[in-house]
Design an enzyme around this catalytic site. Structure first.
Site, short mmCIF file in Angstrom:
data_model
loop_
_atom_site.label_atom_id
_atom_site.label_comp_id
_atom_site.label_asym_id
_atom_site.label_seq_id
_atom_site.Cartn_x
_atom_site.Cartn_y
_atom_site.Cartn_z
N GLU A 1 -107.42 -21.36 -49.50
CA GLU A 1 -106.77 -22.23 -50.65
C GLU A 1 -106.60 -23.70 -49.73
O GLU A 1 -105.34 -24.10 -49.49
CB GLU A 1 -105.56 -21.47 -50.78
N ASP B 1 -105.10 -10.85 -55.98
CA ASP B 1 -103.79 -11.61 -55.61
C ASP B 1 -102.52 -11.14 -55.93
O ASP B 1 -101.85 -11.60 -56.88
CB ASP B 1 -103.91 -13.39 -55.65
N GLU C 1 -93.87 -12.60 -56.95
CA GLU C 1 -94.31 -13.77 -57.64
C GLU C 1 -95.08 -13.40 -58.84
O GLU C 1 -94.81 -14.17 -59.92
CB GLU C 1 -95.66 -14.22 -56.60
C1 GCU Z 1 -101.03 -16.88 -53.38
C2 GCU Z 1 -99.78 -17.53 -53.88
C3 GCU Z 1 -99.76 -18.62 -52.74
C4 GCU Z 1 -99.96 -18.10 -51.23
C5 GCU Z 1 -101.12 -17.25 -51.24
C6 GCU Z 1 -101.35 -16.80 -50.03
O1 GCU Z 1 -102.10 -17.46 -54.20
O2 GCU Z 1 -99.88 -18.29 -55.26
O3 GCU Z 1 -98.54 -19.33 -53.01
O4 GCU Z 1 -100.09 -19.21 -50.35
O5 GCU Z 1 -100.99 -16.34 -52.19
O6 GCU Z 1 -101.25 -15.36 -49.87
O7 GCU Z 1 -101.93 -17.26 -48.96
#
Ligand code: GCU
Length: 666
Positions: A272, A351, A379
């Site tokens: 990400e 996720d 979440e």
């Molecule tokens: C999910 C979540 C993010 C987080 C990511 C992770 O995508 O929405 O906020 O950073 O998981 O586990 O790194």
């Protein structure tokens, strides 16, 4: 019932009727924490109590190691395990270590809260794993990524900022359920948090580490893989560059000078948009091992996350399946990681969705240490507004039979280290606490933290027992019928949440970004790899041989189970298959009718809970009643929104009317 002005919590706090006798405790341990815990919590449970430091004829409770008490040692006791033993009219709390004594003392306190007679307390307990960890996703500006319980308990205004007493109480909460490791900052390490490993910040972190150390909780930090560039002034963060290696060695040494028992690093790399070894054409083993080598002289550990996938995927590309990513990236690296690297694998391949299958990487690594990562913070499961008790979800995951070494190779067996004995395994999770008085925003969300800790200690704990215990020790003043209601609504809450948000395992129909509330196509044409592929004929993701063949990552038995429409469980059908709306489920319904029914039922269930809650009003303290009532009403608004949007969407797509002719907007 009168308002009691309280913030309930599972540690005793003076709102319970005291036992009329005086308790005499002898502590044969120098650990300050044992004395403090006895003072703080036992005093609430007895009319009087006395602590001594030498054995004498009047003691009732003796707390000490086998050695200090001269008690015979029980075989197979692990170092942080404990025993409660009855011997010549005394109750001994025994262990090989002070850490074990702390857990034993908390266990003793909990048994008292549960109404057990002291003379009946006799038990031997060893933790299933040595890694029982929590990850905070706290940022230094005081916000919490995916936090639903107020601001950070550690940070504010880009500084460390905390109330010592509250952190101490937090450490006690964690120790009372056996947690022994904590990472205090977000896995997404931004510029300011990159500085946490610099000298001035470390001086402040020392004091926080002191508090946790007092409870045998080791502190970790999430680090930025690009720190050598961002704070070190180097031109590269290439893990094979000697200046980079040297920079990490120096920085790590500095950390250990200030915090000698520092646990190590958590790393989210090439994930990400976070930096990582891929930038330099290096592997994740190269990246993790470089950090591991810097930590090794101090016995430190790298937790390296496997949440690595293409988040810039083209939705038109049907050949890429995000679910495959963790396994595809890491299985081929098995055996290439240093001994002090522990891979951190999310419980499912996507996720933290409401329902996902177990990640196929769990148990597949034979020469690499790893932990499973859960998400206690809600979440995708209601954000501590909607009720969602997650222990049943975790239990299902822990009880899942991977068949990796024949029948009975359950996830809990694997995580307890029984599959590959030479590996370090365990459990970690994203925590759900914040600065809110009740710790978790929704007071009942505390049950998730409690249950998580207990399961890391013993994954075989029964869901019902955990829940009953939590309710009893948290709400001693609540009448019987109301406690039963709390248990009942918590017990059913995950199923109810699933009914209106995630039919048949499909997932991802959430609003983008914050992930609360419905948006059927929010992620459908996005780069995140999170699709449901609904069209006018059907929906779901084909992950069998005719699709992405994700199922090949499982053992033959599990692969077969999911591949075959006759055996694939209904609740994961759309995770593994693309089927027509008219496809018949094992339940006898069609897919479309199930979607309609479950959404209507989900809303009716929430309405019913509100009705039951209102009926118990007289048996509940006013502020608990209205706190939960307010949350339930918000949940009802959310569930109604989900019902109407999802039902309308699929009615419009399929053109198939509801068999029961209920109101679906056209
Ligand atoms: C999910 C979540 C993010 C987080 C990511 C992770 O995508 O929405 O906020 O950073 O998981 O586990 O790194």
């Amino acid at each position: 019932m009168q308002n009691q002005n309280f913030t309930s919590c599972w540690l005793p706090d003076g709102r319970r009727e005291k036992r009329s006798n005086k308790l005499i405790v002898t502590i044969l341990s120098k650990a300050e924490v044992i004395r403090r815990v006895c003072h703080t919590y036992l005093s609430h449970l007895f009319e009087g109590f006395h602590i001594g430091t030498e054995l004498n004829s009047q003691d009732e409770i003796v707390i000490g190691t086998y050695e200090a008490t001269a008690q015979a040692c029980t075989n197979d006791m692990q170092v942080d395990g404990f025993e409660l033993r009855q011997e010549q009219g005394k109750t001994y709390i025994l262990s090989h270590s002070d850490q074990g004594l702390l857990y034993g003392t908390f266990y003793f306190i909990e048994q008292l809260q549960l109404g057990m007679k002291i003379e009946d307390m006799s038990v031997i307990q060893n933790p299933a794993t040595t890694i029982r960890m929590l990850n905070h996703w706290d940022n230094m500006d005081g916000s919490i990524e995916r936090g639903y319980a107020g601001r950070s308990i550690f940070f504010e205004d880009n500084k460390l900022s905390y109330d010592k007493d509250r952190i101490q109480q937090y450490a006690d909460l964690l120790s009372s359920v056996g947690i022994n490791k904590i990472c205090i900052n977000n896995v997404n390490v931004h510029q300011v948090e990159s500085r946490l490993i610099e000298a001035d910040m470390l001086i402040e972190l020392q004091h926080l580490a002191d508090i946790f150390r007092g409870n045998y909780i080791t502190m970790f930090l999430s680090i930025n893989f690009a720190s050598p560039i961002e704070i070190g002034g180097l031109k590269t963060a290439d893990p094979l560059d000697s200046t980079v290696e040297e920079w990490w060695r120096r920085q790590t040494k500095l950390i250990y000078q200030k915090i000698p028992d520092f646990g190590g690093f958590i790393v989210k790399a090439d994930s990400e948009h976070r930096p990582g070894p891929f930038t330099y054409g290096r592997t994740h083993a190269d990246g993790a091992n470089m950090l591991a080598k810097a930590l090794a002289p101090f016995n430190g550990t790298v937790f390296w996350r496997c949440f690595v996938y293409d988040c810039l995927q083209d939705w038109r590309d049907r050949s890429t399946d995000r679910a495959r990513a963790a396994y595809d990236h890491f299985k081929k690296l098995d055996g290439l990681f240093d001994e002090n690297v522990i891979l951190q694998i999310k419980n499912g391949p996507m996720d933290f969705q409401v329902r996902e299958p177990v990640s196929p990487l769990i148990g597949a690594l034979e020469k690499t240490n790893y932990v499973m990562e859960f998400q206690v913070t809600q979440e995708y499961t209601g954000q501590q507004i909607d009720l969602c008790y997650l222990v049943p979800q975790w239990k299902e995951i822990l009880d899942f039979d991977t068949h990796l070494k024949g029948k009975g190779t359950t996830v809990s067996e694997i995580l307890s280290g029984n599959l590959h004995k030479s590996l370090q395994t365990g459990i970690t999770a994203v925590v759900n606490v914040g600065r809110d008085d009740n710790w978790t925003g929704h007071e009942f969300a505390q049950a998730n933290l409690y249950g998580y800790g207990k399961l890391t200690w013993d994954p075989t704990f029964k869901t019902e027992k955990l829940l009953k215990d939590w309710v009893q020790i948290t709400y001693p003043f609540v009448k019987d019928s109301a406690t039963r209601l709390i248990e009942e609504i918590l017990n059913r809450s995950w199923m109810i949440y699933e009914k209106y948000t995630c039919p048949l395992g499909v997932g991802w129909m959430v609003k983008t970004g914050h992930h609360y509330g419905p948006d059927v196509n929010g992620y459908e044409y996005s780069p995140w790899g999170t699709y449901h592929f609904s069209d006018r004929n059907g929906l779901g993701v084909d992950r069998t041989k005719s699709g992405s063949n994700y199922i090949e990552q499982y053992s033959a038995n599990v692969s077969e189970l999911y591949a075959n429409l006759n055996s694939c469980p209904d609740n994961l059908l759309l995770f593994f298959h693309h089927v027509p709306y008219t496809h018949p489920l094992h339940s006898g319904k069609t897919v479309i009718q199930h979607i309609y029914d479950s959404h209507f039922e989900g809303v009716e269930d929430v309405e019913h809970i509100i009705y039951e809650w209102t009926r118990e009003k007289a048996n509940l303290p006013d502020d608990l009643y209205s706190h939960i009532n307010q949350k339930l009403n918000s949940q009802l608004t959310n569930a109604t929104e989900w019902r109407d949007k999802i039902n309308t969407y699929f009615y419009r797509m399929s053109g198939i009317p509801d068999e029961h002719q209920r109101l679906i907007y056209g």
